[in-house]
Design an enzyme around this catalytic site. Structure first.
Site, PDB file in Angstrom:
ATOM      1  N   LYS A  11      -0.112  -4.215   1.811  1.00 55.84           N
ATOM      2  CA  LYS A  11       0.772  -5.328   2.165  1.00 55.84           C
ATOM      3  C   LYS A  11       0.159  -6.661   1.755  1.00 55.84           C
ATOM      4  CE  LYS A  11       3.292  -3.541   6.039  1.00 55.84           C
ATOM      5  NZ  LYS A  11       3.286  -3.456   7.467  1.00 55.84           N
ATOM      6  N   ARG A  12      -1.154  -6.687   1.785  1.00 51.73           N
ATOM      7  CA  ARG A  12      -1.891  -7.895   1.414  1.00 51.73           C
ATOM      8  C   ARG A  12      -1.473  -8.382   0.020  1.00 51.73           C
ATOM      9  NH1 ARG A  12      -6.771  -8.124  -0.833  1.00 51.73           N
ATOM     10  NH2 ARG A  12      -6.930  -5.866  -0.838  1.00 51.73           N
TER      11      ARG A  12
END
Ligand code: GLU
Length: 462
Positions: free
Chosen positions: A236-237
């Site tokens: 997700k980063r």
């Protein structure tokens, strides 16, 4: 017959890594006239949620990855029991009563000796195995090398020394992933297991289980992980989103599937695939051996290419989710004509919905810069002339309109942009948009002239 499966755990939304696995399995089944099975691995009752499961099903359906059959692990406990009991009867698995404290102590000692922590087989040969005393069930790991072939990684060898008597059933009666996964693949007749190569160590354990159960191994293809731009595993980063978020971004499902397919599969340097081409060309031999880097810009580009290929009617079906009520009041035929004027330029459905909105809703403001640049420089007379000429045209075809513009340009010695941009601003409020003639034809005479007059009045008499 070829049978593949996608086996998500409903402990979160479907992310693009999982989607890619589903795509490979789906395409391989279709490419070989086989079946694609969906198996919901929901044995972890605490972390599994119905909301996640529904979202996974919705994501797969939206992408067009329809399954031939679906099963839920939470409903298959009896089957797992049966297989486990057989292994115990045959002396290939055993009940283990070791307490947490004993296992912790064992681990400590092994670490002090510089060994990797592993179970020491303490309960392998007990005199009695009471059923009513809390226990786990472990595999009696054979002292044999573990070998299997993988389409991507070639021949793989693991030493049994890397493993121990691993648990197949927890003390609460729930079964472990490696066990249920193998039983279900056997029971469903899965012929090919395609999944991420983060599962390779699991596969070694699963191969042990196949051997102990006397079953033939499926064929394996473990695909390299997807990386973010910084070459770390995609997360997700890196802005990786769940599949349904890409839908919200206005990505076409076929484009997402196409892009994800290419992240791990190549067919020469072909980038854009239709569904038919994806099914026709997919093969496990063409899976990439190294990890691919996810790039959102490239996804948008692939999407823009598909936007050009889909029929306007189909685009409209997708676009309806992005059009506001005012636009939805118009007929499909009108909206389709509107779509045709911008479909090849818009990169996403969100962009397209925004860029054709003016066909349904009159602009309430004009782009400031555009007004300054295109209307404040002595074009009033030519524009009034153009307006009068347009009043006499019937707007039924682009050629007639072109003649009107050509005539005005010639008369006043102007370039097209000097006339087109003010008209564009009048119709759309903006300086960028569809071709001027097609826009006038679609919008029609009354509406076009109304908007043109309004702009002239606002700018010159306002
Ligand atoms: N439930 C497992 C996962 O989501 C399945 C892995 C497999 O395909 O065997 O990772």
């Amino acid at each position: 017959m070829v049978k593949t499966r996608f086996a998500p755990s409903p402990t979160g939304y479907l992310h693009i890594g999982g989607l890619r696995t589903a795509i490979f399995n789906y395409l391989f089944a279709k490419a070989n006239g086989g079946e694609f099975i969906l198996r919901i691995e929901d044995t972890d009752r605490e972390r599994s949620k119905d909301e996640y499961m529904q979202a996974i099903l919705e994501s797969l359906k939206w992408c067009g990855l329809e399954w031939n059959d679906i099963c839920f692990q939470s409903k298959r406990n009896e089957i797992y029991e049966r297989y486990m009991n057989k292994l115990i009867e045959e002396g290939k698995a055993y009940r283990c009563y070791c307490s947490k404290e004993r296992l912790e102590q064992l681990k400590k000692e092994q670490l002090t000796r510089g060994e990797n922590p592993h179970y020491d087989g303490h309960c392998r040969n007990l005199k009695e195995y009471p059923l009513d005393k809390s226990h786990v069930v472990r595999i009696k790991l054979p002292e044999e090398h573990i070998d299997f072939h993988d389409y991507v990684h070639g021949d793989l060898h693991f030493s049994y020394k890397e493993f121990d008597d691993f648990i197949i059933r927890r003390s609460d009666g729930s079964f472990m992933y490696n066990f249920t996964n193998v039983i279900d693949d056997i029971e469903c007749g899965v012929t090919h297991v395609i999944r991420g190569d983060d599962h390779l160590t699991n596969t070694a354990k699963q191969v042990v289980l196949y051997r102990l159960l006397g079953k033939k191994l499926p064929e394996y293809a473990h695909v390299p992980m997807i990386l973010g731009e910084d070459k770390a595993r995609l997360s997700k980063r890196h802005g990786a989103k769940s599949v349904l978020e890409y839908r919200k971004m206005g990505i076409l499902p076929v484009a997402l599937v196409n892009y994800m397919l290419r992240l791990g599969f190549s067919y020469g340097d072909k980038e854009i695939f239709t569904w038919e081409e994806m099914i026709k060309h997919f093969s496990l031999d063409r899976l990439n051996k190294s990890s691919a880097v996810f790039n959102s810009d490239k996804l948008i580009w692939v999407n823009s290419e598909h936007m050009k290929m889909v029929t306007p009617k189909d685009i409209l079906d997708y676009l309806k989710d992005f059009l506001d009520e005012k636009c939805l009041k118009f007929s499909d035929d009108y909206l389709i004509e509107a779509i045709k004027t911008r479909q090849t330029k818009a990169q996403t459905l969100v962009e397209l919905a925004d860029e054709i909105r003016f066909y349904c809703v009159e602009p309430i403001e004009y782009e400031e810069k555009g007004i300054k640049k295109y209307l404040k420089s002595g074009v009033r007379e030519p524009l009034e002339y153009l307006y009068k000429k347009l009043e006499k045209s019937d707007f039924s075809n682009e050629d007639d309109l072109k003649k009107v513009f050509d005539d005005t340009m010639e008369r006043f010695g102007l370039k097209m942009v000097k006339l087109a941009q003010p008209v564009r601003i009048a119709l759309t409020g903006r300086t960028i948009g569809p071709g001027i003639y097609e826009m006038l034809v679609v919008l029609g005479k009354d509406e076009s002239l109304k908007r043109f007059r309004k702009l002239l009045d606002v700018v010159y008499s306002g």
